[in-house]
Design an enzyme around this catalytic site. Structure first.
Site, PDB file in Angstrom:
ATOM      1  N   ASP A  25      39.509  41.754  43.984  1.00 28.67           N
ATOM      2  CA  ASP A  25      39.939  41.159  45.245  1.00 28.67           C
ATOM      3  C   ASP A  25      38.750  41.188  46.191  1.00 28.67           C
ATOM      4  OD1 ASP A  25      42.811  41.648  47.453  1.00 28.67           O
ATOM      5  OD2 ASP A  25      41.122  40.279  47.552  1.00 28.67           O
ATOM      6  N   ARG A  40      38.343  39.515  49.264  1.00 29.86           N
ATOM      7  CA  ARG A  40      38.631  38.821  50.516  1.00 29.86           C
ATOM      8  C   ARG A  40      38.116  39.620  51.707  1.00 29.86           C
ATOM      9  NH1 ARG A  40      44.849  37.423  49.274  1.00 29.86           N
ATOM     10  NH2 ARG A  40      44.625  39.419  48.238  1.00 29.86           N
TER      11      ARG A  40
END
Length: 851
Positions: free
Chosen positions: A764, A766
């Site tokens: 991930d 982000r």
């Protein structure tokens, strides 16, 4: 502009401004060449003039090393001036910076002309260099912004033309005054020119483009009209700056003509040198400009300009000074004559032809000096200088303003000229020494360097001719700028944003450059039950958490809302689309706002010089627009600023919503906890091109976006409104191309988590720093708190920011519609089920697996 119409379309006032500004580059060239012709006189190399007077010595004895120090001290001053001028020009304006340079131009020659020894002479050269270095940074920017857009290449070449003119003036004075103590008159002449420029600048104008960028479009328009003339159509040029039309200007208030303070926006827009060097896009453009500037000096031009007379003295006898006069004249003629070619052939073509000519000339000059072939040497020198004027002379000064955005022009110009001055220093300091050892063979070195730069520019530097945007410029380059979010940096402290995702590292993946990816392993604070049903609204409090503090950005990005607009929807609700810019990337991130209670502070802020129509056009108004509306400032804005008392609380309306209605809307409560509907709903959404626009059944991204909008738009579930922060980064920050590769790996049997790791991306990646800053700008920061729509416990603390600038009070689950409706609605596919399963099992999302 056709050359045949110059006298019709060029106003005398434009020509005056152009001339006064380019006196700075003229002095740059003058100081560069002022010691060339009188070298033998200054250094006491002629015994017949070695006598001294009672006041100042007639000459100063210096060996080649000391002479190199005197010559190179000018370049050290130029380096200081070049590094300082860019930020000064961005902060205080082009005109003010040019006025500052004239102080150094006036003082430096005083020390030079009255120097009794090497130290004072070198110091005077240093002071003069500061003015020259600053001048050749700010003047090309000023000319580029003052010139008609279609002829910027032509008028940009005037920087080099005037530089060459200064060299010619210095050589001309040297030819007639290189005897006795008359050499001091040569050095003093530059001070007189500096004083002339200081007086002329009092009558010139500030760059209209600069004024428009600083929030003073009315004055910018008046100045542009003055320098273009009444018959010239300036509307298109003004529109390219994003400035209002003629009709909008007429609506300006009566005092709009006055000078206004520099806007906050202007201060924030100007990037520093370090920020440009660390910028994911501009650092590559800076490299291109730096290499072109190095090519300009390391191709050997200043070996002729600064030392040509003594270099060729033995070969050409008394004709060496006359040859240098011819060289200077040819340099001017070629540079001026070839100036239109930069707009016709292109910048890159002129550079490559120039390098090829200089490389060949260097070889011929080396042969001519080695074998004492005076005619060949003279021809080679003339061809050498002519080749320089074709491209390497004018083009480098143009590229800085064409390869980067307006926010980085000043800093990039400083970087480029800093590199230029370093290269000039190397030539000035070491050429006399190396030439004394190698003689003509030194030009083999310049030929090799010309060949190297020819190859580099062919491969790396893009063509800017005819390109309307930076994307268009770099799209044609073999070295395209990487626009992916993985290259984001925190420009405020200069450090790359940090990651430490434990799951990614444990599987051998490289750490991401985006922060934060490592966040708490579970929802902090109170526990989040999973049975007997998926969680709905769960209170959270990260201040009570015992989990490790995530690795967050130390300084939040700076964001500014550029414009907002009302968007009617097919469901009958209305939303407000806000477009944000920021200081860490060039993407336009979005905030989709529901309700009238959430407003952007940066959008509502006053901007200098704007009209009421300007404010309404960019969305800085309250209520609805309607034909004939003339003001944006009504009670709501005044109330937000504390001028009027606050509006009544919405708690009464929120509390009237029944538990049954809440449950129907999908905000059921658990364990007796009643959701605080006074808190706005927030969803952080990362752009997912495939999930949102091509009917993808691989993920539920589009469905989650729709569901968040449905909840925020309904007055029962979000009476105080809500905001979807829509971050423009494809997938999990890895780019669309990488995402499609991940899909192929999923078809080969890997889940989405494994596919990212196989592609060497964190599971991930982000970034939530931008989201935090945007929420703060929308007034959703502080202790009041928000309700965050997410199944991901990692996101809770990450969205809050490094200092809990935004407080998450509740986490609201995003339950798939197919699960809530028993398969009657939502996406139903094997891929989506595997995708959700991976989120729950590997990302630890707080949803119970469906039976």
């Amino acid at each position: 502009m056709d050359p045949r119409t110059w006298f019709r379309d060029l106003t005398p006032y434009f020509i005056f401004n152009l001339f006064i500004a380019t006196l700075g580059p003229l002095l740059f060239g003058f100081h560069l060449a002022e010691l060339n012709a009188p070298e033998d006189v200054i250094r006491c190399k002629k015994d017949s003039i070695a006598a001294a007077t009672a006041t100042l010595p007639q000459c100063i004895k210096m060996d080649p090393t000391q002479w190199g120090v005197v010559g190179s001290s000018y370049t050290l001053g130029g380096l200081l001036g070049a590094l300082s001028a860019g930020p000064l020009a961005g902060r205080y304006g082009r005109k003010r910076t040019m006025q500052l340079t004239t102080i150094f131009f006036a003082i430096g020659p005083v020390f030079e002309a009255l120097s009794p020894n090497i130290g004072v002479l070198a110091f005077g050269r240093l002071i003069s260099g500061i003015g020259a270095g600053a001048s050749v940074v700010v003047v090309p920017i000023y000319i580029s912004e003052l010139s008609p857009p279609a002829e910027r290449g032509l008028f940009g070449a005037f920087t080099q033309v005037m530089c060459n003119m200064g060299i010619l003036v210095a050589q001309l004075l040297g030819y007639f005054l290189s005897r006795g103590q008359y050499w001091r008159i040569i050095l003093a002449a530059a001070g007189a020119i500096g004083l002339l420029q200081s007086l002329g600048l009092l009558l010139t104008v500030e760059s209209p483009k600069y004024l428009a960028d600083q929030g003073n479009p009315t004055k910018a328009k008046r100045i542009l009209r003055a320098i273009r003339g009444e018959k010239f159509d300036i509307e298109e040029e003004m529109n390219s700056w994003g400035v209002e039309s003629e009709e909008q200007t007429l609506l300006a208030s009566g005092d709009a003509e006055d000078v206004v303070p520099r806007s906050k926006q202007g201060n924030e827009d100007q990037l520093s040198i370090l920020e440009v060097l660390r910028h994911p896009e501009y650092k590559k453009a800076a490299l291109a400009v730096v290499m072109v500037m190095l090519a300009q000096q390391l191709s050997g031009i200043n070996s002729i300009v600064m030392y040509g007379v003594s270099l060729l003295a033995d070969l050409l006898k008394s004709n060496s000074a006359l040859l240098n006069l011819a060289v200077s004249a040819i340099n001017i003629l070629v540079t001026a004559g070839c100036a239109p070619l930069t707009d016709k052939l292109g910048r890159k073509a002129c550079l490559l032809n120039s390098l090829a000519g200089m490389g060949i000339s260097s070889l011929l000059l080396a042969i001519g000096i080695i074998y004492s072939m005076s005619i060949l040497s003279a021809v080679a020198v003339l061809f050498f200088v002519a080749s320089f004027g074709l491209g390497l002379g004018p083009v480098p000064f143009i590229l800085s303003s064409e390869l980067v955005g307006q926010d980085a022009v000043g800093a990039t110009q400083s970087i480029a000229l800093g590199a230029n001055w370093i290269a000039t220093f190397l030539v000035a300091q070491f050429f006399p020494i190396v030439s004394a050892i190698l003689h003509g063979k030194v030009y083999f070195i310049f030929a090799g360097l010309s060949a190297f730069f020819f190859v580099f520019i062919s491969w790396y530097v893009p063509e800017t001719k005819g390109k309307k945007s930076l994307d268009e410029v770099w799209a044609s380059s073999p070295r395209r700028i990487d626009l992916t979010p993985s290259s984001l940096h925190d420009d405020r402290d200069g450090e790359p944003t940090r990651h430490g995702h434990a799951r990614a590292l444990s599987n051998g993946a490289l750490p991401s450059l985006i922060s934060p990816a490592f966040t708490p392993p579970a929802t902090p604070g109170l526990s989040t039950p999973s049975h007997p049903r998926p969680p709905r609204s769960i209170p959270v409090d990260t201040s009570l958490s015992d989990t490790p503090t995530p690795s967050l950005v130390e300084v939040l990005p700076i964001v500014e809302c550029e414009v907002r607009a009302r968007i009617p929807t097919t469901t009958g609700q209305e939303m407000w689309l806000h477009v944000y810019k920021n200081n860490v990337d060039t993407k336009e991130h979005l905030a989709i706002v529901f309700g009238n209670k959430i407003r952007s502070r940066s959008l509502d802020a006053e901007r200098a010089g704007e009209t009421e129509l300007d404010r309404m056009t960019r969305g800085a108004y309250v209520g609805r627009l309607y034909p004939g509306r003339t003001t944006s400032r009504i009670d709501q804005i005044k109330r937000a600023e504390g001028v009027l008392p606050p509006s009544p609380s919405l708690s009464s309306s929120a509390s009237s919503v029944s538990g049954e209605e809440v449950a129907r809307m999908g905000l059921e409560t658990d364990n007796g906890h009643e959701s605080n509907l006074d808190l706005p709903l927030v969803r952080i959404h990362s752009e997912c091109y495939t999930g949102e626009t091509v009917w993808s059944a691989r993920c539920d991204c589009g469905e989650q976006l729709d569901e968040a909008a449905r909840l925020m738009a309904h007055p029962s579930t979000a009476p105080t409104g809500g905001a979807v922060i829509y971050l423009r980064q494809e997938g999990r920050g890895i780019g669309l191309g990488e995402k499609l590769k991940a899909y192929n790996l999923q078809d080969l049997g890997n889940d989405t988590y494994e596919a990212n790791l196989l592609l060497r991306h964190p599971a991930d990646a982000r970034s939530y720093g931008l989201a935090t800053s945007m929420l703060m700008d929308l007034g959703l920061g502080g202790d009041d708190g928000i309700r965050l729509l997410t199944n991901n416990p990692d996101k809770v603390r990450a969205v809050e920011g490094p200092g809990r600038e935004v407080v998450v009070r509740e986490r609201v689950a995003m339950v798939p519609l197919a699960w809530k409706t028993g398969g009657k609605e939502g996406i139903r596919s094997e891929e989506v089920e595997k995708y959700l399963s991976t989120k729950i099992e590997k990302f630890k999302h707080m949803l119970a697996q469906r039976e």
